[in-house]
Design a protein around this motif. Structure first.
Motif: not given
Length: 213
Positions: A42-44, A116-121
């Motif tokens: 969540y924070a990422q 990096a992370i896809e927000p939806l995921y």
């Protein structure tokens, strides 16, 4: 004390009511690790969740003081309420769980490096893994945060529906978040909270689970 139960094959089996101390300890560590991992996602992605964890994330985004410190401090006023409602043993487990989540969220970004992370995921996986972590803790009479306790207390003392109180808290957090997060992040926050609560609704069935601490 043992109770008779029916296995999936229809045969009677012996079910032990109480968890052993080491089982509670293992569940406490695993559950808080999972919750910390979900919060890290969540924070990422800079999105929120529900309850005091969501409020702590929001305050972290706005102030930069860090989720671990905020999350622990914001729960301190609820410890006495937990003692009154849950008893000493469950309260100690809850305080320890809050402390572990605070510590683990401090170090999880170092243990699991996500550039990096896809927000939806992040919303879906973060909600799912946090829900599973909470489920593990609930099965061992351990919780995180005082909002649920306050909601139940208000319901019993003043007749206010606990569900409405929790909904009001979450809506208040989302309204406050609107001043700090763009609409797409708000929508993902709602999605993540929905996944989390779906996990609990589908799996947290006390009448089907006989083990207790």
């Amino acid at each position: 004390m043992k109770m008779r139960a029916i296995s999936d094959e229809g045969d009677p089996v012996q079910v032990k009511e109480r968890h052993r101390l080491y089982e509670d300890a293992i569940a406490l560590v695993i559950g808080t690790l999972l919750v910390a991992l979900g919060i890290t996602f969540y924070a990422q992605a800079e999105i929120l969740t529900s309850g005091l964890a969501g409020l702590s994330l929001l305050l972290d985004y706005a102030s930069g003081y860090g989720f671990p410190v905020i999350f622990f401090l914001i729960n301190v006023p609820f410890f006495l309420l937990a003692l009154r409602r849950l008893g000493l043993a469950a309260t100690l487990r809850t305080v320890l769980a809050i402390g572990l989540v605070s510590v683990f969220t401090r170090y999880t970004p170092e243990w699991v490096r996500v550039d990096a992370i896809e927000p939806l995921y992040a919303a879906v996986f973060g909600g799912a893994v946090t829900g599973v972590g909470l489920l593990v803790l609930f099965r061992h009479r351990t919780g995180l945060g005082g909002v649920n306790l306050v909601a139940i207390d208000l319901q019993e003392r003043f007749g206010l529906r606990a569900g409405y109180v929790l909904l009001g808290v979450d809506l208040t957090i989302l309204v406050a978040a609107a001043f700090h997060l763009p609409p797409d992040k708000l929508a993902l926050s709602v999605l993540g909270a929905g996944v989390l609560n779906m996990i609990l609704a589908l799996n947290h069935r006390p009448e089907r689970y006989r083990g207790r601490s």
